[in-house]
Scaffold this motif. Structure first.
Motif, PDB file in Angstrom:
ATOM      1  N   VAL A   8       6.922 -12.375  23.576  1.00 20.48           N
ATOM      2  CA  VAL A   8       7.019 -13.832  23.634  1.00 20.48           C
ATOM      3  C   VAL A   8       8.267 -14.258  24.405  1.00 20.48           C
ATOM      4  O   VAL A   8       9.267 -13.548  24.440  1.00 20.48           O
ATOM      5  N   ARG A   9       8.188 -15.438  24.991  1.00 16.58           N
ATOM      6  CA  ARG A   9       9.305 -15.975  25.774  1.00 16.58           C
ATOM      7  C   ARG A   9      10.458 -16.318  24.847  1.00 16.58           C
ATOM      8  O   ARG A   9      10.284 -16.973  23.830  1.00 16.58           O
ATOM      9  N   ARG A  54      11.290 -11.934  27.915  1.00 12.00           N
ATOM     10  CA  ARG A  54      10.342 -11.858  26.795  1.00 12.00           C
ATOM     11  C   ARG A  54      10.766 -10.732  25.873  1.00 12.00           C
ATOM     12  O   ARG A  54      11.242  -9.694  26.328  1.00 12.00           O
ATOM     13  N   HIS A  60      11.675 -12.045  17.707  1.00 11.71           N
ATOM     14  CA  HIS A  60      11.964 -13.309  18.381  1.00 11.71           C
ATOM     15  C   HIS A  60      13.131 -14.061  17.739  1.00 11.71           C
ATOM     16  O   HIS A  60      14.042 -14.513  18.433  1.00 11.71           O
TER      17      HIS A  60
END
Length: 75
Positions: A8-9, A54, A60
């Motif tokens: 994920v970014r 990412r 995250h």
């Protein structure tokens, strides 16, 4: 990182200095990451392409914290 962990970014860098700072923060925290994109020539103007970092979805929150801590220490 698990085998099926989505990437994920976590950060979008518009110049080399902020990209390097973010990359170093992730490396210092031993967080795996992937780089996407390239910087565009300056002549393309302020809407030129960025580099995207990412990280695994499972890391995250940890990555965001590492980046925030890094920015806080630099500013």
């Amino acid at each position: 990182m698990t085998r099926g962990d989505d990437m994920v970014r976590v950060f979008e860098a518009w110049d080399e200095s902020e990209f390097l700072a973010a990359r170093l923060a992730l490396e210092a925290s031993d967080i795996p990451f992937r780089v996407e994109g390239e910087f565009a020539p300056v002549s393309w103007g302020p809407t030129a392409a960025a580099k995207i970092l990412r990280v695994p979805a499972s890391r995250h929150d940890e990555a965001k914290q590492a980046l925030q801590d890094s920015l806080r220490n630099d500013g």
